[in-house]
Design a protein around this motif. Structure first.
Motif, PDB file in Angstrom:
ATOM      1  N   LEU A  22       3.141   1.150   1.819  1.00  0.00           N
ATOM      2  CA  LEU A  22       4.306   0.308   1.539  1.00  0.00           C
ATOM      3  C   LEU A  22       4.998   0.785   0.270  1.00  0.00           C
ATOM      4  CD1 LEU A  22       6.122  -2.125   2.146  1.00  0.00           C
ATOM      5  CD2 LEU A  22       4.464  -3.561   0.924  1.00  0.00           C
ATOM      6  N   ALA A  23       4.207   1.157  -0.729  1.00  0.00           N
ATOM      7  CA  ALA A  23       4.779   1.670  -1.979  1.00  0.00           C
ATOM      8  C   ALA A  23       5.595   2.928  -1.704  1.00  0.00           C
ATOM      9  CB  ALA A  23       3.665   1.955  -2.986  1.00  0.00           C
ATOM     10  N   THR A  24       5.052   3.815  -0.909  1.00  0.00           N
ATOM     11  CA  THR A  24       5.740   5.063  -0.583  1.00  0.00           C
ATOM     12  C   THR A  24       7.020   4.804   0.199  1.00  0.00           C
ATOM     13  OG1 THR A  24       3.642   6.251  -0.525  1.00  0.00           O
ATOM     14  CG2 THR A  24       5.505   7.283   0.595  1.00  0.00           C
ATOM     15  N   GLU A  25       6.932   3.964   1.220  1.00  0.00           N
ATOM     16  CA  GLU A  25       8.085   3.727   2.095  1.00  0.00           C
ATOM     17  C   GLU A  25       9.158   2.860   1.448  1.00  0.00           C
ATOM     18  OE1 GLU A  25       7.244   2.765   6.148  1.00  0.00           O
ATOM     19  OE2 GLU A  25       5.650   4.267   6.274  1.00  0.00           O
ATOM     20  N   SER A  26       8.763   1.999   0.522  1.00  0.00           N
ATOM     21  CA  SER A  26       9.747   1.124  -0.116  1.00  0.00           C
ATOM     22  C   SER A  26      10.317   1.722  -1.398  1.00  0.00           C
ATOM     23  CB  SER A  26       9.123  -0.236  -0.435  1.00  0.00           C
ATOM     24  OG  SER A  26       8.115  -0.100  -1.434  1.00  0.00           O
ATOM     25  N   GLY A  27       9.605   2.707  -1.954  1.00  0.00           N
ATOM     26  CA  GLY A  27      10.044   3.279  -3.220  1.00  0.00           C
ATOM     27  C   GLY A  27       9.698   2.402  -4.414  1.00  0.00           C
ATOM     28  N   ILE A  28       8.810   1.451  -4.201  1.00  0.00           N
ATOM     29  CA  ILE A  28       8.359   0.562  -5.270  1.00  0.00           C
ATOM     30  C   ILE A  28       6.944   0.989  -5.634  1.00  0.00           C
ATOM     31  CG2 ILE A  28       7.787  -1.823  -5.884  1.00  0.00           C
ATOM     32  CD1 ILE A  28       9.854  -2.720  -3.796  1.00  0.00           C
ATOM     33  N   SER A  29       6.668   1.106  -6.913  1.00  0.00           N
ATOM     34  CA  SER A  29       5.346   1.578  -7.318  1.00  0.00           C
ATOM     35  C   SER A  29       4.261   0.596  -6.876  1.00  0.00           C
ATOM     36  CB  SER A  29       5.279   1.767  -8.831  1.00  0.00           C
ATOM     37  OG  SER A  29       5.281   0.513  -9.482  1.00  0.00           O
ATOM     38  N   GLU A  30       3.080   1.146  -6.684  1.00  0.00           N
ATOM     39  CA  GLU A  30       1.951   0.317  -6.259  1.00  0.00           C
ATOM     40  C   GLU A  30       1.634  -0.787  -7.273  1.00  0.00           C
ATOM     41  OE1 GLU A  30      -2.581   1.018  -4.689  1.00  0.00           O
ATOM     42  OE2 GLU A  30      -1.210   2.723  -4.708  1.00  0.00           O
ATOM     43  N   PRO A  31       1.617  -0.494  -8.586  1.00  0.00           N
ATOM     44  CA  PRO A  31       1.366  -1.574  -9.554  1.00  0.00           C
ATOM     45  C   PRO A  31       2.421  -2.682  -9.480  1.00  0.00           C
ATOM     46  CG  PRO A  31       1.071   0.556 -10.611  1.00  0.00           C
ATOM     47  CD  PRO A  31       1.643   0.819  -9.246  1.00  0.00           C
ATOM     48  N   THR A  32       3.676  -2.289  -9.240  1.00  0.00           N
ATOM     49  CA  THR A  32       4.738  -3.297  -9.126  1.00  0.00           C
ATOM     50  C   THR A  32       4.530  -4.154  -7.891  1.00  0.00           C
ATOM     51  OG1 THR A  32       6.300  -1.887 -10.315  1.00  0.00           O
ATOM     52  CG2 THR A  32       7.239  -3.652  -8.964  1.00  0.00           C
ATOM     53  N   LEU A  33       4.121  -3.526  -6.781  1.00  0.00           N
ATOM     54  CA  LEU A  33       3.837  -4.303  -5.564  1.00  0.00           C
ATOM     55  C   LEU A  33       2.705  -5.295  -5.815  1.00  0.00           C
ATOM     56  CD1 LEU A  33       4.157  -1.669  -2.696  1.00  0.00           C
ATOM     57  CD2 LEU A  33       5.591  -3.671  -3.076  1.00  0.00           C
ATOM     58  N   HIS A  34       1.660  -4.858  -6.492  1.00  0.00           N
ATOM     59  CA  HIS A  34       0.552  -5.775  -6.801  1.00  0.00           C
ATOM     60  C   HIS A  34       1.035  -6.923  -7.690  1.00  0.00           C
ATOM     61  CE1 HIS A  34      -2.805  -3.848  -4.799  1.00  0.00           C
ATOM     62  NE2 HIS A  34      -2.408  -2.670  -5.266  1.00  0.00           N
ATOM     63  N   ALA A  35       1.905  -6.609  -8.638  1.00  0.00           N
ATOM     64  CA  ALA A  35       2.446  -7.656  -9.513  1.00  0.00           C
ATOM     65  C   ALA A  35       3.275  -8.652  -8.709  1.00  0.00           C
ATOM     66  CB  ALA A  35       3.297  -7.029 -10.619  1.00  0.00           C
ATOM     67  N   ILE A  36       4.066  -8.146  -7.751  1.00  0.00           N
ATOM     68  CA  ILE A  36       4.858  -9.030  -6.892  1.00  0.00           C
ATOM     69  C   ILE A  36       3.941  -9.952  -6.106  1.00  0.00           C
ATOM     70  CG2 ILE A  36       6.314  -9.064  -4.810  1.00  0.00           C
ATOM     71  CD1 ILE A  36       7.666  -6.488  -5.952  1.00  0.00           C
ATOM     72  N   ILE A  50      11.253  -3.941   0.379  1.00  0.00           N
ATOM     73  CA  ILE A  50      10.016  -4.299   1.076  1.00  0.00           C
ATOM     74  C   ILE A  50      10.333  -4.694   2.513  1.00  0.00           C
ATOM     75  CG2 ILE A  50       8.148  -6.008   1.187  1.00  0.00           C
ATOM     76  CD1 ILE A  50       8.265  -6.049  -1.938  1.00  0.00           C
ATOM     77  N   ALA A  51      11.372  -5.503   2.686  1.00  0.00           N
ATOM     78  CA  ALA A  51      11.760  -5.941   4.033  1.00  0.00           C
ATOM     79  C   ALA A  51      12.115  -4.739   4.895  1.00  0.00           C
ATOM     80  CB  ALA A  51      12.940  -6.914   3.952  1.00  0.00           C
ATOM     81  N   GLU A  52      12.865  -3.798   4.346  1.00  0.00           N
ATOM     82  CA  GLU A  52      13.257  -2.604   5.104  1.00  0.00           C
ATOM     83  C   GLU A  52      12.028  -1.779   5.490  1.00  0.00           C
ATOM     84  OE1 GLU A  52      15.957   1.413   4.595  1.00  0.00           O
ATOM     85  OE2 GLU A  52      16.441  -0.341   3.387  1.00  0.00           O
ATOM     86  N   ALA A  53      11.119  -1.607   4.543  1.00  0.00           N
ATOM     87  CA  ALA A  53       9.914  -0.823   4.817  1.00  0.00           C
ATOM     88  C   ALA A  53       9.022  -1.498   5.863  1.00  0.00           C
ATOM     89  CB  ALA A  53       9.122  -0.601   3.527  1.00  0.00           C
ATOM     90  N   LEU A  54       9.024  -2.829   5.873  1.00  0.00           N
ATOM     91  CA  LEU A  54       8.202  -3.570   6.839  1.00  0.00           C
ATOM     92  C   LEU A  54       8.932  -3.808   8.155  1.00  0.00           C
ATOM     93  CD1 LEU A  54       6.561  -6.232   4.486  1.00  0.00           C
ATOM     94  CD2 LEU A  54       5.475  -4.205   5.493  1.00  0.00           C
ATOM     95  N   GLY A  55      10.232  -3.482   8.201  1.00  0.00           N
ATOM     96  CA  GLY A  55      11.000  -3.666   9.430  1.00  0.00           C
ATOM     97  C   GLY A  55      11.301  -5.116   9.746  1.00  0.00           C
ATOM     98  N   VAL A  56      11.504  -5.910   8.684  1.00  0.00           N
ATOM     99  CA  VAL A  56      11.850  -7.323   8.882  1.00  0.00           C
ATOM    100  C   VAL A  56      13.153  -7.606   8.144  1.00  0.00           C
ATOM    101  CG1 VAL A  56       9.455  -8.088   9.128  1.00  0.00           C
ATOM    102  CG2 VAL A  56      10.500  -8.111   6.870  1.00  0.00           C
ATOM    103  N   SER A  57      13.805  -8.703   8.506  1.00  0.00           N
ATOM    104  CA  SER A  57      15.013  -9.089   7.788  1.00  0.00           C
ATOM    105  C   SER A  57      14.608  -9.780   6.495  1.00  0.00           C
ATOM    106  CB  SER A  57      15.873 -10.029   8.632  1.00  0.00           C
ATOM    107  OG  SER A  57      15.239 -11.274   8.764  1.00  0.00           O
ATOM    108  N   LEU A  58      15.518  -9.798   5.546  1.00  0.00           N
ATOM    109  CA  LEU A  58      15.265 -10.454   4.274  1.00  0.00           C
ATOM    110  C   LEU A  58      14.931 -11.929   4.476  1.00  0.00           C
ATOM    111  CD1 LEU A  58      15.221  -9.861   1.269  1.00  0.00           C
ATOM    112  CD2 LEU A  58      17.654 -10.334   1.203  1.00  0.00           C
ATOM    113  N   SER A  59      15.528 -12.524   5.487  1.00  0.00           N
ATOM    114  CA  SER A  59      15.296 -13.951   5.729  1.00  0.00           C
ATOM    115  C   SER A  59      13.855 -14.246   6.131  1.00  0.00           C
ATOM    116  CB  SER A  59      16.253 -14.469   6.801  1.00  0.00           C
ATOM    117  OG  SER A  59      15.986 -13.852   8.043  1.00  0.00           O
ATOM    118  N   TYR A  60      13.110 -13.232   6.587  1.00  0.00           N
ATOM    119  CA  TYR A  60      11.699 -13.426   6.933  1.00  0.00           C
ATOM    120  C   TYR A  60      10.942 -14.036   5.760  1.00  0.00           C
ATOM    121  CZ  TYR A  60       6.782 -12.223   7.618  1.00  0.00           C
ATOM    122  OH  TYR A  60       5.414 -12.284   7.709  1.00  0.00           O
ATOM    123  N   PHE A  61      11.318 -13.627   4.549  1.00  0.00           N
ATOM    124  CA  PHE A  61      10.618 -14.120   3.367  1.00  0.00           C
ATOM    125  C   PHE A  61      11.072 -15.512   2.948  1.00  0.00           C
ATOM    126  CE2 PHE A  61      10.515  -9.445   2.929  1.00  0.00           C
ATOM    127  CZ  PHE A  61       9.144  -9.282   3.062  1.00  0.00           C
TER     128      PHE A  61
END
Length: 144
Positions: A22-36, A50-61
């Motif tokens: 997910l970090a690789t596909e979203s361009g967000i560092s792994e530590p930042t993902l853990h912090a999120i 994150i939504a784009e990398a997971l293939g979901v719409s933003l509204s999913y969250f």
């Protein structure tokens, strides 16, 4: 009620994806993902990635059943002369109509795409008009 962390982890599990991927596909560092995941909040720009990398719409969250989730969007640039770095937050909670926010967000995103398409069409029409004017001027100035 699912938290942001629960929703992300559920999609990761469904897709057999790891935090590292997910970090690789979203361009967000792994530590930042853990912090999120630990804070249960994210910047809007991060959540979009994150939504784009997971293939979901933003509204999913933001769908019904979310616990309190905070999404932060930081403004910068000339449009924010009062001070860059101001944060706008979308808060959803068990008291807020999260489903309504999700529907409104989807509608806004569709409107943005529609406006982008209309702008592209308008630009194409202006280019065609300019080309026609150039051709007409060229034929008008030529002696017979």
């Amino acid at each position: 009620m699912k938290s942001l962390e629960d929703k992300i982890k559920k999609k990761l599990s469904e897709q057999g994806m790891t935090i590292q991927r997910l970090a690789t596909e979203s361009g967000i560092s792994e530590p930042t993902l853990h912090a999120i995941l630990n804070r249960d909040d994210a910047k809007l720009s991060q959540l979009e990635k994150i939504a784009e990398a997971l293939g979901v719409s933003l509204s999913y969250f933001l769908e019904e059943g979310s616990t309190s989730t905070v999404i932060t969007s930081t403004q910068t640039g000339f449009a924010n002369q009062a001070g860059s770095g101001n944060s706008q937050k979308i808060r959803t909670s068990t008291k807020a109509p999260a489903h309504e926010l999700a529907v409104q967000l989807d509608t806004c995103l569709r409107d943005v795409e529609s406006l982008k398409n209309q702008l592209a069409l308008a630009n194409a029409l202006v280019a065609a008009k300019d080309e026609t004017i150039t051709l007409l001027r060229g034929s008008y100035n030529r002696p017979n």
